[in-house]
Design a protein around this motif. Sequence first.
Motif, PDB file in Angstrom:
ATOM      1  N   THR A   1      54.958   8.788   1.948  1.00  0.00           N
ATOM      2  CA  THR A   1      53.646   8.744   2.389  1.00  0.00           C
ATOM      3  C   THR A   1      53.606   9.784   3.946  1.00  0.00           C
ATOM      4  N   GLU A   2      54.895   9.837   4.254  1.00  0.00           N
ATOM      5  CA  GLU A   2      54.807  10.385   5.621  1.00  0.00           C
ATOM      6  C   GLU A   2      56.017  11.274   6.089  1.00  0.00           C
ATOM      7  N   GLY A   3      56.165  11.946   6.620  1.00  0.00           N
ATOM      8  CA  GLY A   3      57.209  12.890   7.026  1.00  0.00           C
ATOM      9  C   GLY A   3      58.169  13.437   6.423  1.00  0.00           C
ATOM     10  N   ILE A   4      59.456  13.444   6.686  1.00  0.00           N
ATOM     11  CA  ILE A   4      60.520  14.061   6.055  1.00  0.00           C
ATOM     12  C   ILE A   4      61.764  13.375   6.147  1.00  0.00           C
ATOM     13  N   GLY A   5      62.608  12.921   4.867  1.00  0.00           N
ATOM     14  CA  GLY A   5      63.450  12.212   4.890  1.00  0.00           C
ATOM     15  C   GLY A   5      64.585  12.576   4.055  1.00  0.00           C
ATOM     16  N   TYR A   6      65.709  11.811   3.809  1.00  0.00           N
ATOM     17  CA  TYR A   6      66.656  12.170   2.827  1.00  0.00           C
ATOM     18  C   TYR A   6      66.830  11.150   1.816  1.00  0.00           C
ATOM     19  N   TYR A   7      67.065  11.487   0.622  1.00  0.00           N
ATOM     20  CA  TYR A   7      67.701  10.536  -0.335  1.00  0.00           C
ATOM     21  C   TYR A   7      68.979  11.105  -1.042  1.00  0.00           C
ATOM     22  N   GLN A   8      69.995  10.336  -1.187  1.00  0.00           N
ATOM     23  CA  GLN A   8      71.286  10.809  -1.612  1.00  0.00           C
ATOM     24  C   GLN A   8      71.727   9.614  -2.739  1.00  0.00           C
ATOM     25  N   GLU A   9      72.204  10.226  -3.740  1.00  0.00           N
ATOM     26  CA  GLU A   9      72.870   9.246  -4.847  1.00  0.00           C
ATOM     27  C   GLU A   9      74.271   9.453  -4.658  1.00  0.00           C
ATOM     28  N   ARG A  10      75.303   8.529  -4.837  1.00  0.00           N
ATOM     29  CA  ARG A  10      76.660   8.513  -4.612  1.00  0.00           C
ATOM     30  C   ARG A  10      77.133   9.708  -5.785  1.00  0.00           C
ATOM     31  N   GLY A  11      77.767  10.626  -5.197  1.00  0.00           N
ATOM     32  CA  GLY A  11      78.513  11.765  -5.901  1.00  0.00           C
ATOM     33  C   GLY A  11      77.550  12.977  -5.973  1.00  0.00           C
ATOM     34  N   LYS A  12      76.462  12.826  -5.566  1.00  0.00           N
ATOM     35  CA  LYS A  12      75.527  14.088  -5.703  1.00  0.00           C
ATOM     36  C   LYS A  12      75.169  14.342  -4.277  1.00  0.00           C
ATOM     37  N   PRO A  13      74.427  15.737  -4.056  1.00  0.00           N
ATOM     38  CA  PRO A  13      74.212  16.306  -2.950  1.00  0.00           C
ATOM     39  C   PRO A  13      72.978  15.467  -2.280  1.00  0.00           C
ATOM     40  N   ARG A  14      72.761  15.473  -0.939  1.00  0.00           N
ATOM     41  CA  ARG A  14      71.843  14.984  -0.286  1.00  0.00           C
ATOM     42  C   ARG A  14      70.524  15.835  -0.592  1.00  0.00           C
ATOM     43  N   GLN A  15      69.459  15.131  -1.011  1.00  0.00           N
ATOM     44  CA  GLN A  15      68.047  15.778  -1.014  1.00  0.00           C
ATOM     45  C   GLN A  15      67.302  15.739   0.163  1.00  0.00           C
ATOM     46  N   THR A  16      66.429  16.457   0.711  1.00  0.00           N
ATOM     47  CA  THR A  16      65.357  16.420   1.571  1.00  0.00           C
ATOM     48  C   THR A  16      64.063  16.039   0.691  1.00  0.00           C
ATOM     49  N   VAL A  17      63.421  15.130   1.145  1.00  0.00           N
ATOM     50  CA  VAL A  17      62.059  14.569   0.697  1.00  0.00           C
ATOM     51  C   VAL A  17      61.009  14.658   1.487  1.00  0.00           C
ATOM     52  N   LYS A  18      59.858  14.870   1.247  1.00  0.00           N
ATOM     53  CA  LYS A  18      58.891  15.048   2.023  1.00  0.00           C
ATOM     54  C   LYS A  18      57.471  14.248   1.484  1.00  0.00           C
ATOM     55  N   LYS A  19      56.590  13.917   2.430  1.00  0.00           N
ATOM     56  CA  LYS A  19      55.333  13.430   1.939  1.00  0.00           C
ATOM     57  C   LYS A  19      54.495  14.064   0.705  1.00  0.00           C
ATOM     58  N   GLY A  20      54.091  13.147  -0.137  1.00  0.00           N
ATOM     59  CA  GLY A  20      53.593  13.405  -1.270  1.00  0.00           C
ATOM     60  C   GLY A  20      54.531  13.641  -2.537  1.00  0.00           C
ATOM     61  N   GLN A  21      56.182  13.283  -2.414  1.00  0.00           N
ATOM     62  CA  GLN A  21      57.029  13.396  -3.328  1.00  0.00           C
ATOM     63  C   GLN A  21      57.059  11.968  -4.081  1.00  0.00           C
ATOM     64  N   VAL A  22      57.575  11.904  -5.167  1.00  0.00           N
ATOM     65  CA  VAL A  22      57.803  10.657  -5.859  1.00  0.00           C
ATOM     66  C   VAL A  22      59.402  10.516  -6.181  1.00  0.00           C
ATOM     67  N   ILE A  23      60.190   9.737  -5.723  1.00  0.00           N
ATOM     68  CA  ILE A  23      61.594   9.526  -5.980  1.00  0.00           C
ATOM     69  C   ILE A  23      61.769   8.480  -7.049  1.00  0.00           C
ATOM     70  N   LYS A  24      62.436   8.534  -8.064  1.00  0.00           N
ATOM     71  CA  LYS A  24      62.816   7.519  -9.028  1.00  0.00           C
ATOM     72  C   LYS A  24      64.062   7.099  -8.627  1.00  0.00           C
ATOM     73  N   CYS A  25      64.547   6.048  -8.024  1.00  0.00           N
ATOM     74  CA  CYS A  25      65.920   5.692  -7.970  1.00  0.00           C
ATOM     75  C   CYS A  25      66.423   4.705  -9.052  1.00  0.00           C
ATOM     76  N   GLN A  26      67.326   5.459 -10.154  1.00  0.00           N
ATOM     77  CA  GLN A  26      67.761   4.779 -11.328  1.00  0.00           C
ATOM     78  C   GLN A  26      68.382   3.392 -11.128  1.00  0.00           C
ATOM     79  N   PRO A  27      68.169   2.446 -12.059  1.00  0.00           N
ATOM     80  CA  PRO A  27      68.630   1.088 -12.114  1.00  0.00           C
ATOM     81  C   PRO A  27      70.328   1.227 -11.898  1.00  0.00           C
ATOM     82  N   GLY A  28      70.825   0.628 -11.015  1.00  0.00           N
ATOM     83  CA  GLY A  28      72.255   0.371 -10.786  1.00  0.00           C
ATOM     84  C   GLY A  28      72.778   1.558 -10.294  1.00  0.00           C
ATOM     85  N   VAL A  29      72.268   2.610  -9.732  1.00  0.00           N
ATOM     86  CA  VAL A  29      72.702   3.863  -9.033  1.00  0.00           C
ATOM     87  C   VAL A  29      72.781   3.518  -7.624  1.00  0.00           C
ATOM     88  N   GLU A  30      74.070   3.769  -7.154  1.00  0.00           N
ATOM     89  CA  GLU A  30      74.105   3.667  -5.618  1.00  0.00           C
ATOM     90  C   GLU A  30      73.648   4.626  -4.880  1.00  0.00           C
TER      91      GLU A  30
END
Length: 153
Positions: free
Chosen positions: A85-114
């Motif tokens: 809902t606001e700003g710029i942030g980061y999201y990263q799953e274990r073993g994958k590259p860090r993603q930059t995420v922004k206002k308006g995006q939807v992130i689905k954190c999968q069950p059991g994923v670090e």
Amino acid sequence: MKTMRRAIGAGIFLLALATQAAAQQTAIFPKGEIATVDNHTGTVWLKELSEADSVFAYSIATATFAPGAKLDWHIHPAGQILLITEGIGYYQERGKPRQTVKKGQVIKCQPGVEHWHGAAPKSTFAYLATTPTQKGKTVWLKRVTAAEYQGGR
């Protein structure tokens, strides 16, 4: 006289634009209280909007991060959905590259994923989180290292 009316009109137009911009910056939900639990780095505000109950087996909360603030690595046993809902942030799953995420995006954190998420160094960051609770609460792991935060694995 025409010049003066144009200047006043332009001033009113700019004031209307500024008012509209300020209105768009107003949060829909309250920011909440500064988190006192030891599962993050930096300042994070949390507000539980709807707790899970016997009818609805998921919770809804809002989180707001000061620039550079981030959650530790963690797992949601049943997953989680983040509505940015606001700003710029980061999201990263274990073993994958860090993603930059922004206002308006939807992130689905999968069950059991670090994974981890938090604010970019120079931006606030906020989201609404919906978290199913039927498989248990969030499992907190270790701190995010400086290298991980900066984009390393």
